[in-house]
Structures are given as structure tokens and as C-alpha cells.
Design a protein around this motif. Structure first.
Motif, PDB file in Angstrom:
ATOM      1  N   TYR A   1       0.722 -67.529  18.363  1.00 12.71           N
ATOM      2  CA  TYR A   1      -0.407 -67.577  19.291  1.00 12.71           C
ATOM      3  C   TYR A   1      -0.126 -66.747  20.542  1.00 12.71           C
ATOM      4  O   TYR A   1       0.864 -66.969  21.242  1.00 12.71           O
ATOM      5  CB  TYR A   1      -0.709 -69.037  19.674  1.00 12.71           C
ATOM      6  N   GLN A   2      -1.021 -65.799  20.768  1.00 13.28           N
ATOM      7  CA  GLN A   2      -0.898 -64.942  21.940  1.00 13.28           C
ATOM      8  C   GLN A   2      -1.723 -65.555  23.075  1.00 13.28           C
ATOM      9  O   GLN A   2      -2.833 -66.030  22.827  1.00 13.28           O
ATOM     10  CB  GLN A   2      -1.457 -63.572  21.563  1.00 13.28           C
ATOM     11  N   VAL A   3      -1.214 -65.510  24.275  1.00 15.52           N
ATOM     12  CA  VAL A   3      -1.927 -66.117  25.404  1.00 15.52           C
ATOM     13  C   VAL A   3      -2.373 -65.031  26.374  1.00 15.52           C
ATOM     14  O   VAL A   3      -1.595 -64.138  26.728  1.00 15.52           O
ATOM     15  CB  VAL A   3      -1.026 -67.140  26.131  1.00 15.52           C
ATOM     16  N   THR A   4      -3.649 -65.100  26.779  1.00 13.31           N
ATOM     17  CA  THR A   4      -4.152 -64.206  27.820  1.00 13.31           C
ATOM     18  C   THR A   4      -4.620 -65.041  28.996  1.00 13.31           C
ATOM     19  O   THR A   4      -5.029 -66.195  28.831  1.00 13.31           O
ATOM     20  CB  THR A   4      -5.331 -63.347  27.312  1.00 13.31           C
ATOM     21  N   LEU A   5      -4.567 -64.449  30.175  1.00 13.89           N
ATOM     22  CA  LEU A   5      -5.022 -65.139  31.387  1.00 13.89           C
ATOM     23  C   LEU A   5      -5.976 -64.239  32.167  1.00 13.89           C
ATOM     24  O   LEU A   5      -5.843 -63.016  32.151  1.00 13.89           O
ATOM     25  CB  LEU A   5      -3.835 -65.476  32.295  1.00 13.89           C
ATOM     26  N   GLY A   6      -6.924 -64.882  32.866  1.00 15.83           N
ATOM     27  CA  GLY A   6      -7.769 -64.154  33.811  1.00 15.83           C
ATOM     28  C   GLY A   6      -9.018 -63.548  33.211  1.00 15.83           C
ATOM     29  O   GLY A   6      -9.712 -62.778  33.876  1.00 15.83           O
ATOM     30  N   GLY A   7      -9.347 -63.879  31.963  1.00 15.60           N
ATOM     31  CA  GLY A   7     -10.589 -63.381  31.381  1.00 15.60           C
ATOM     32  C   GLY A   7     -11.785 -64.108  31.961  1.00 15.60           C
ATOM     33  O   GLY A   7     -11.650 -65.181  32.559  1.00 15.60           O
ATOM     34  N   SER A   8     -12.964 -63.509  31.780  1.00 15.29           N
ATOM     35  CA  SER A   8     -14.172 -64.181  32.268  1.00 15.29           C
ATOM     36  C   SER A   8     -15.365 -63.770  31.432  1.00 15.29           C
ATOM     37  O   SER A   8     -15.475 -62.624  31.009  1.00 15.29           O
ATOM     38  CB  SER A   8     -14.439 -63.819  33.722  1.00 15.29           C
TER      39      SER A   8
ATOM     40  N   PHE B   1      -8.798 -72.372  39.241  1.00 16.23           N
ATOM     41  CA  PHE B   1      -7.768 -71.774  38.399  1.00 16.23           C
ATOM     42  C   PHE B   1      -7.905 -70.249  38.338  1.00 16.23           C
ATOM     43  O   PHE B   1      -6.944 -69.512  38.544  1.00 16.23           O
ATOM     44  CB  PHE B   1      -7.840 -72.374  36.991  1.00 16.23           C
ATOM     45  N   ILE B   2      -9.135 -69.786  38.054  1.00 15.52           N
ATOM     46  CA  ILE B   2      -9.322 -68.344  37.855  1.00 15.52           C
ATOM     47  C   ILE B   2      -8.996 -67.575  39.133  1.00 15.52           C
ATOM     48  O   ILE B   2      -8.444 -66.473  39.095  1.00 15.52           O
ATOM     49  CB  ILE B   2     -10.765 -68.040  37.348  1.00 15.52           C
ATOM     50  N   ASP B   3      -9.292 -68.177  40.293  1.00  7.49           N
ATOM     51  CA  ASP B   3      -8.990 -67.513  41.562  1.00  7.49           C
ATOM     52  C   ASP B   3      -7.484 -67.500  41.827  1.00  7.49           C
ATOM     53  O   ASP B   3      -6.953 -66.536  42.384  1.00  7.49           O
ATOM     54  CB  ASP B   3      -9.734 -68.204  42.703  1.00  7.49           C
ATOM     55  N   ALA B   4      -6.823 -68.575  41.408  1.00  2.23           N
ATOM     56  CA  ALA B   4      -5.369 -68.625  41.582  1.00  2.23           C
ATOM     57  C   ALA B   4      -4.698 -67.559  40.717  1.00  2.23           C
ATOM     58  O   ALA B   4      -3.738 -66.902  41.146  1.00  2.23           O
ATOM     59  CB  ALA B   4      -4.846 -70.012  41.224  1.00  2.23           C
ATOM     60  N   VAL B   5      -5.216 -67.356  39.511  1.00  4.21           N
ATOM     61  CA  VAL B   5      -4.644 -66.319  38.635  1.00  4.21           C
ATOM     62  C   VAL B   5      -4.825 -64.946  39.277  1.00  4.21           C
ATOM     63  O   VAL B   5      -3.913 -64.114  39.280  1.00  4.21           O
ATOM     64  CB  VAL B   5      -5.292 -66.364  37.234  1.00  4.21           C
ATOM     65  N   LYS B   6      -5.983 -64.740  39.860  1.00  3.02           N
ATOM     66  CA  LYS B   6      -6.236 -63.442  40.507  1.00  3.02           C
ATOM     67  C   LYS B   6      -5.294 -63.238  41.695  1.00  3.02           C
ATOM     68  O   LYS B   6      -4.784 -62.148  41.912  1.00  3.02           O
ATOM     69  CB  LYS B   6      -7.687 -63.383  41.003  1.00  3.02           C
ATOM     70  N   ARG B   7      -5.107 -64.296  42.483  1.00  2.00           N
ATOM     71  CA  ARG B   7      -4.296 -64.164  43.697  1.00  2.00           C
ATOM     72  C   ARG B   7      -2.809 -64.033  43.354  1.00  2.00           C
ATOM     73  O   ARG B   7      -2.108 -63.178  43.896  1.00  2.00           O
ATOM     74  CB  ARG B   7      -4.507 -65.390  44.589  1.00  2.00           C
ATOM     75  N   LEU B   8      -2.361 -64.885  42.414  1.00  2.00           N
ATOM     76  CA  LEU B   8      -0.924 -64.945  42.134  1.00  2.00           C
ATOM     77  C   LEU B   8      -0.458 -63.883  41.148  1.00  2.00           C
ATOM     78  O   LEU B   8       0.723 -63.557  41.092  1.00  2.00           O
ATOM     79  CB  LEU B   8      -0.564 -66.328  41.577  1.00  2.00           C
ATOM     80  N   GLY B   9      -1.386 -63.351  40.364  1.00  2.00           N
ATOM     81  CA  GLY B   9      -0.977 -62.431  39.302  1.00  2.00           C
ATOM     82  C   GLY B   9      -0.394 -63.209  38.126  1.00  2.00           C
ATOM     83  O   GLY B   9      -0.300 -64.446  38.152  1.00  2.00           O
ATOM     84  N   LEU B  10      -0.007 -62.484  37.074  1.00  2.00           N
ATOM     85  CA  LEU B  10       0.427 -63.143  35.840  1.00  2.00           C
ATOM     86  C   LEU B  10       1.830 -63.732  35.944  1.00  2.00           C
ATOM     87  O   LEU B  10       2.159 -64.702  35.266  1.00  2.00           O
ATOM     88  CB  LEU B  10       0.415 -62.143  34.679  1.00  2.00           C
ATOM     89  N   GLU B  11       2.671 -63.147  36.777  1.00  2.00           N
ATOM     90  CA  GLU B  11       4.107 -63.445  36.728  1.00  2.00           C
ATOM     91  C   GLU B  11       4.480 -64.929  36.776  1.00  2.00           C
ATOM     92  O   GLU B  11       5.219 -65.394  35.914  1.00  2.00           O
ATOM     93  CB  GLU B  11       4.861 -62.654  37.800  1.00  2.00           C
ATOM     94  N   PRO B  12       4.001 -65.675  37.804  1.00  2.00           N
ATOM     95  CA  PRO B  12       4.436 -67.083  37.856  1.00  2.00           C
ATOM     96  C   PRO B  12       4.027 -67.859  36.603  1.00  2.00           C
ATOM     97  O   PRO B  12       4.788 -68.721  36.133  1.00  2.00           O
ATOM     98  CB  PRO B  12       3.739 -67.641  39.099  1.00  2.00           C
ATOM     99  N   PHE B  13       2.879 -67.537  36.038  1.00  2.00           N
ATOM    100  CA  PHE B  13       2.394 -68.239  34.846  1.00  2.00           C
ATOM    101  C   PHE B  13       3.233 -67.838  33.629  1.00  2.00           C
ATOM    102  O   PHE B  13       3.587 -68.653  32.783  1.00  2.00           O
ATOM    103  CB  PHE B  13       0.919 -67.913  34.608  1.00  2.00           C
ATOM    104  N   LYS B  14       3.524 -66.566  33.585  1.00  2.00           N
ATOM    105  CA  LYS B  14       4.309 -66.033  32.486  1.00  2.00           C
ATOM    106  C   LYS B  14       5.702 -66.656  32.472  1.00  2.00           C
ATOM    107  O   LYS B  14       6.204 -67.085  31.422  1.00  2.00           O
ATOM    108  CB  LYS B  14       4.407 -64.519  32.690  1.00  2.00           C
ATOM    109  N   ALA B  15       6.304 -66.734  33.660  1.00  2.00           N
ATOM    110  CA  ALA B  15       7.650 -67.296  33.766  1.00  2.00           C
ATOM    111  C   ALA B  15       7.651 -68.750  33.299  1.00  2.00           C
ATOM    112  O   ALA B  15       8.531 -69.170  32.534  1.00  2.00           O
ATOM    113  CB  ALA B  15       8.142 -67.191  35.208  1.00  2.00           C
ATOM    114  N   ALA B  16       6.640 -69.486  33.721  1.00  2.00           N
ATOM    115  CA  ALA B  16       6.572 -70.902  33.340  1.00  2.00           C
ATOM    116  C   ALA B  16       6.368 -71.041  31.835  1.00  2.00           C
ATOM    117  O   ALA B  16       7.005 -71.872  31.168  1.00  2.00           O
ATOM    118  CB  ALA B  16       5.443 -71.587  34.100  1.00  2.00           C
TER     119      ALA B  16
END
Lengths: 566, 177
Positions: free
Chosen positions: A484-491, A536-551
Motif C-alpha cells: 500500500y502506497q500512501v499519499t498526503l495532501g491531495g484534495s 489536517f490538510i492545512d497542517a500537511v501544507k504547513r509542515l510538509g511531508l517530512e514529519p509525517f513520512k518519518a512517523a
């Protein structure tokens, strides 16, 4: 709702008769399986993993209680007592034997339903805003135009064998609840400064292997000319769309490759239709025709502004939560639109049993003048609910299993049927949805997470719209194993992220055993790092992918050990 | 709709062992390729019945000036699911006013007949394994359609209401057309 004329009714019966002839020739061996395939697809019949799948059209999502009961009855008689609602506002069956398919078409025709153009390389069933005609933010009611488009596209002789499928969505409200930018053609009804109605036309959107957001080809086509404009759009596509590669045949690839050249060709073709074609201008929609169709969509006479009943501040939390998530503003004072959540523990997203279908029909009769809508996010909606009925509706919906207060929350997930049913799928969607639903059983937690679109597709065809999920999950197959591939920040382009955009992949695919942990880690990261009130979507935009990716990476067990990199 | 028996066709191609003859000798009833036609059109005598066969990538509007000289245009379906020739036919009939024979050739299946007829074809050379009876049956299911097409130049909404009603009543009585 639209009322079938004698012509419409005869037409769907004629289609059923035509299909029976094709089916009989196939069963007799004079029409090969390969050649029957495009014919049955254009009536909604797929051959799937276990049996044919039937996709029944629900034009622009509007359906009556009588039609819902017929679908329930068909699922009992021919299927296994349940149906599935899709993101394109259609209804699917999974177990109907092919030899019964012509009988089922006739049964559908008897209640003004069909599966025409729910599949195939043709103009598909038109989708729209589930709140059309009742939305508080509506500019123009899209339903009459959607019906005109339905008729125009139905068995259009020139456009039955396009390079690939062709999907049109139409909306007329401030918020785009139809994901128009993700369609081959997106139509946004607007009023210009003079108050005239027209369409902003977007073209070339689509998901699949190459997600592309549609571009504006025309800022304002007067409504009278929309059929002519679409004729130009589709004719140029029919002529120049690629036919050598299935994956490059959608109009999005043509628009991406040709850009302005395609737009110029369409606009030149539009001018020729108007100026040169015999009777070309006769395709302009006359006011009388719009009026005739619009009369079907007139607000029911019984719906009059009434006193608004407010929810008591000391009402039970569960009820207030349901009001907050599942009840929507309405055009008419004292009325609400109410979503019946088809996302609950123990059932696949968008699945309803025959008994639940009957219960939904009963709710519609009792609370919504017998009318329902199928929504883009695979729920049902009652468009005509009086605010003083909300408490009674809540109790009745709860009893019927439709009152999960989760609309727009993370458990209101979109999922395709996936590898459990679909012959195309690379991986299963339903077990992933099930496990996430189980883990997210705590409503306090789900409410705390707030608005999140979680979309799951079992393969790159993207029926589960993973590209447009704030969190997207895509099933992939490697060496016979599900990943399963995960994407973030789509709308999808609706309010909390009004710019439609494809999500970004956060790294190598996760093993089936890891995916739920990874999603939870992403949600935990949001909780830990969000600022006050930040979605959530705004946090992804502000923080970028990295923190989510690391977790998410920290959850890897199988993939870390095997050095999985793809 | 005229069904073409390819063994008794009045039209003949001009080709030799090496394919189409580059400069065919004028005679009546020749079905030329577009390249042949381009090679001979300036010297081709009037009064000969002449046909041209077009691949489905040809922009038929480029042939506009030649149309009065052509008695037959054959459009090709390399695969029956390739729908480009439907658009060519529509433009020939509805925009360019072509009045000669418009013939479907190639991978022509009986189930294409309703689409062929409505986009302006009046002749079909069915694939050898297809049945003319089944093809004719395909033309009888619908009494009317929503859109305008090459035969009915008005969309349903531009036809008088009683005309549409009559059609529906006619069907209800069990008639087939």
C-alpha cells in the motif's frame, strides 16, 4: 425529481430489448465474448472476479424511495442481499448471473432505471452535487442542465466508441462538492455580471496512472450553447485522442500534450458547428425546453419556509455530534439536508444491505418526500427534512444503522470494492478500511481529528480516488503480495482545500501488516504538531511531508527488514 | 441501409501486384485511395462515377471541394471499437452536405448499424461472418433518439411535442420500425 416521459420510458425498454438480442446472440455463440464485451459494458455489465458486476446509473445522484426499494428487491432476488454505492453516485451489484442480465434490465426499466453508459469508452453517467436544488450556497440549480446533458449523451451515435471513458460532472454552488476538476469535463454553472447563466468549462482532469487536474477551456459558455460546446470538445477528442495505448487514451493526456492547440481546435470546431452545420444552431437549448425540464425540479409545493427549530444546548452529545456532522444547511428556512452515513463498523464503505435499503426508503418517505441522493462520498442523503423532524429522524436513522456521526471525518472514508470483488484490483481495499474503522472506533478521537478525507483505491485505476484524499492509500501488487502506497495532501477541490490537487507519495509502499500503523502514526503526528484549530490538510501544507513520512517510516517492520524500496 | 456483397460489388479498386496503382487509368466505378485521387484529380474526366476510400485519420474537410465529384466515400473501421469514422461521417453529411454513398468498411459488425445509420452511412460492407438479418434487426429497436443526427436533423426537444408523443404511442402499440 425528473419525471420520465413516455418517450424516456419506451427508450429504456427499447434498450433492454436491444440488449436481450445481444445477450441471446452471445449465449448462442454468434456474438463472441470479446465482441459482446463493449456492448454489455455500455449497459453496465462487467465480468468480475466472482460473477458479473452490474452498475446501475443514478443520474446526478437523485433517486426515489420506490427505486431504492426496487434495488433492494433485485438484490434479494438476483444477488446476495446487498448493494454498493460508488463515488460516481451509481449503485453496484456483484452476484447477478449473466443469463439473468436482460431480465434485470427490464426490471430496472420498469422503475425508470438502467445501466446505460455506466461503463465503456463513452460519455458516462453525469454526476453532480448531492445537495443540488437544496444547497444553501447554490448559485444555479444544476439538475435541469444535468438532465439535458443526460439526454444529449444517452446513446449519442458519434460518441459511443471514444478512445476511452469520458466523465462529466456539473455543479452550481459556491463549494464544489462534485470534484469537477477531477473529471474529463467539469462544468461550473455561473451567473455573469448581467445575471445570465453560463458554464465555466474545465477539461482534461482525471485520476488513474497520471493524475491531472482539469484546466479551464472556456470561462463562460452561455447555457443555451452548452451541448454544442461539448460536441466540439468530444469530437476533437474522438479525432485526436490516442488509441494506441490504453493508459494514454484519456482526454487528459491529449490536453496535457497539446495544451492551447487542443483548446484552439475545440473553439474552432465550436464556431463551425454554429456557423456551418445544417441546423447546427437547432442544438441550442430553447428556453421552453429548459423550462419543461426545470418544472420537474420545482421545489415541492409542500416545502414552504417554516420556523426553525434550534437544537437545545443541553441535548445529548451524540445527537449534537450528529447534527454537527450529518445535518447540512438548506435553501429553505426551517429545512435541512441530512446525510445517512453508509460508513459504519462491520460493513464495507458504501455497502448497504437489502434491509438497510428498505429502511432508507422508509426514512425518505417519512422525512424527505420520498427523495434521496447518492453522494460522491458513497453516502445517502435526504434533501427535504424539516428541522422539527430532526430528533425523530435521528432516532429512526440510528435504529436503521445510518446515524454514524462521521460525515467528513476520517472514518467517512471512500473506498472502492478492491481485490475482494474487482478483477482489476491489485490489492484489497475493504480489509484496510475495516481495520482503520476498528482502530478509529473512539468517536472523541475521530471528532478531535476533525475534517479528513481518507481515500482508498485497490489499484491505479483510482476508483477510490486516492489521489484526491488528504490521506490517500493505493493498493499495489508486487510478486503476488499486497502493498500500500500512501499519499498526503491531495484534495477533491471542496471547501477545506478548494484547490484540487493530487497528493504526494510519502515513500516506498507499506506492507499490508504495516499500513494501519502508518496511517495512525500520520494522524498522531498531526495531533502532536498541529497549531490551534488547524485542520489536517492545512497542517500537511504547513509542515510538509517530512514529519509525517518519518512517523510512518518508524512503523515499518516487514519493509524495513527486506529493504523494500520500490 | 444497403448491405454490400463484396463479391458482387459495382466498385473496383485500382491496384496491381505492388499495391495501389500510382496513376490509375480513368474508368467508371473506381474506388481510389486518397493518394490516388490526389494524383489524378486535376486530370480526372468528369462524368465517371468515382469513389474514394479514406483512412479514419483523414480530415474530411480537406476534401470539401471534391465532394461533388465523388459518388462514393468509403470510411474505414480498422477495429470496430475505433469510433473515429463516425465523426468523419457526421461532418461529411451535416457540415459538408455530401450526398453520395457513404459506406462503412473494415471490421463492421451488426451491432454498429444503429450508429452507422445515425451518423450518415447508407451502406455497409459487413465483416464476412456477420449476418444481414441480424444487422437489419439492430435497426428496429428504437423509434427515436434524443439527439439530432444525420437523418433526424432536430434534437428531440426541437421536434413538435405531438411528433415525439406519436412515436411513443406507436411503440406502445407494439409496432416495430
Amino acid at each position: 425529481m425528473y419525471r420520465y416521459t413516455d418517450f424516456d420510458r419506451q427508450f429504456v425498454h427499447a434498450r433492454a430489448a436491444q440488449y436481450r438480442d445481444q445477450l441471446e446472440r452471445n449465449l448462442a455463440g454468434t456474438l463472441t465474448d470479446d465482441e459482446f464485451r463493449p456492448l454489455r459494458l455500455q449497459n453496465g455489465w462487467y465480468i468480475q472476479r466472482h460473477a458479473p458486476m452490474l452498475r446501475v446509473a443514478v443520474p446526478y445522484g437523485a433517486i426515489s424511495s420506490a427505486q431504492v426499494r426496487t434495488l433492494a428487491a433485485l438484490s434479494r432476488e438476483f444477488d446476495r442481499d446487498y448493494v454498493h454505492f460508488t463515488t460516481r453516485q451509481n449503485v453496484q451489484f456483484n452476484w447477478i448471473p449473466l443469463v439473468k442480465s436482460a431480465d434485470v434490465m427490464e426490471r430496472l426499466a420498469a422503475v425508470d432505471m438502467h445501466g446505460i453508459q455506466t461503463s465503456g469508452a463513452c460519455i458516462r453517467n453525469i454526476t453532480s452535487d448531492a445537495l443540488a436544488g437544496v444547497a444553501a450556497d447554490e448559485i444555479v440549480d444544476p439538475r435541469p442542465y444535468a438532465e439535458v446533458l443526460r439526454q444529449w449523451s444517452t446513446l449519442h451515435p458519434e460518441f459511443a466508441f471514444l478512445p476511452r471513458k469520458f466523465k462529466i460532472a456539473i455543479t452550481g454552488a459556491a463549494e464544489d462538492r462534485a470534484a469537477t476538476a477531477w473529471h474529463d469535463v467539469g462544468l461550473e454553472l455561473q451567473r455573469n455580471a448581467a445575471g445570465e447563466v453560463g458554464f465555466r468549462v474545465l477539461v482534461g482532469g482525471g485520476m488513474g496512472r497520471t493524475p491531472i487536474v482539469a484546466s479551464e477551456i472556456h470561462a463562460f459558455v452561455p447555457w443555451q450553447q452548452i451541448l454544442l460546446y461539448l460536441e466540439a470538445v468530444v469530437r476533437v477528442y474522438n479525432r485526436f485522442g490516442r488509441r494506441d495505448n490504453l493508459y494514454k487514451a484519456r482526454i487528459k493526456i491529449l490536453v496535457k500534450a497539446e495544451g492551447q492547440k487542443y483548446f484552439d481546435a475545440v473553439n474552432a470546431e465550436f464556431a463551425k458547428i454554429l456557423e456551418r452545420d445544417v441546423n447546427g444552431a437547432s442544438q441550442q437549448i430553447p428556453q421552453a425546453e429548459l423550462d419543461r425540464i426545470a418544472a420537474c425540479f420545482a421545489r415541492p409545493a409542500s416545502v414552504q419556509p417554516r420556523a426553525d427549530v434550534a437544537v437545545a444546548a443541553d441535548a445529548p452529545l451524540a445527537y449534537r455530534r450528529w447534527i454537527e456532522r450529518n445535518v447540512h444547511a438548506h435553501q429553505v428556512a426551517g429545512y435541512r439536508a441530512v446525510t445517512l452515513s453508509v460508513k459504519r463498523a462491520g460493513q464495507a464503505p458504501g455497502d448497504a444491505t437489502a434491509d438497510q435499503m428498505d429502511a432508507a426508503a422508509d426514512l425518505a418517505d417519512r422525512f424527505s418526500l420520498g427523495e434521496l441522493r447518492v453522494t460522491h462520498d458513497q453516502n445517502l442523503l435526504l434533501p427535504w427534512v424539516q428541522s422539527d423532524d430532526l430528533a425523530a429522524l435521528y432516532e429512526a436513522a440510528k435504529a436503521a444503522g445510518y446515524a454514524t456521526p462521521n460525515i467528513g471525518l476520517v472514518t467517512d472514508m471512500i473506498a472502492c470494492p478492491g481485490g475482494d470483488f474487482c478483477a482489476l484490483a491489485n490489492a484489497r481495499s475493504i480489509p484496510v478500511a475495516e481495520e482503520l474503522t476498528e482502530r478509529l472506533a473512539d468517536l472523541d478521537e475521530v471528532f478531535d481529528l476533525g475534517d479528513i478525507d481518507l481515500h482508498i483505491s485497490g489499484c491505479i485505476n483510482s476508483c477510490g480516488h486516492h489521489h484526491s484524499g488528504h490521506i490517500g492509500i493505493l493498493g499495489v501488487d508486487k510478486d503476488g503480495t499486497e502493498w500500500y502506497q500512501v499519499t498526503l495532501g491531495g484534495s477533491d477541490g471542496s471547501n477545506h482545500a478548494p484547490q484540487a490537487v493530487a497528493g504526494k507519495v510519502i515513500g516506498p509502499s507499506f506492507a499490508a501488516s504495516e499500513i494501519s500503523d502508518a496511517v495512525e502514526a500520520i494522524l498522531d503526528t498531526y495531533r502532536a504538531q498541529r497549531s490551534s484549530g488547524e485542520k489536517f490538510i492545512d497542517a500537511v501544507k504547513r509542515l510538509g511531508l517530512e514529519p509525517f513520512k518519518a512517523a510512518a517510516n518508524a512503523c515499518r517492520t516487514t519493509t524495513a527488514r527486506t529493504g523494500e524500496t520500490a | 441501409m444497403k448491405f454490400i456483397d463484396t463479391h458482387h460489388d459495382a466498385w473496383h479498386t485500382a491496384s496491381g501486384e505492388d499495391g495501389p496503382t500510382p496513376h490509375p487509368v480513368p474508368r467508371d466505378g473506381l474506388l481510389l485511395t486518397l493518394e490516388q485521387w490526389h494524383a489524378v484529380r486535376d486530370t480526372w474526366p468528369a462524368g465517371l462515377r468515382t469513389g474514394v476510400s479514406l483512412t479514419n485519420t483523414v480530415d474530411v474537410e480537406t476534401l470539401e471541394a471534391d465532394l461533388p465529384r465523388l459518388a462514393l466515400i468509403a470510411l474505414q473501421f480498422p477495429k470496430w471499437t475505433d469510433g473515429r469514422a463516425y465523426s468523419q461521417a457526421h461532418v461529411l453529411r451535416v457540415r459538408l452536405g455530401y450526398r453520395g454513398e457513404l459506406r462503412a468498411t473494415g471490421d463492421v459488425l451488426v451491432d454498429m448499424l444503429p450508429l452507422l445509420q445515425r451518423t450518415g452511412f447508407d451502406a455497409a460492407a459487413l465483416r464476412h461472418d456477420q449476418s444481414v438479418d441480424a444487422a437489419e434487426r439492430q435497426l428496429g429497436f428504437f423509434a427515436g433518439h434524443y439527439q439530432r443526427d444525420a437523418l433526424e436533423r432536430r434534437p428531440l426537444f426541437a421536434r413538435p411535442a405531438d411528433e415525439a408523443t406519436h412515436t411513443a404511442e406507436f411503440l406502445q402499440e407494439g409496432a416495430s420500425i
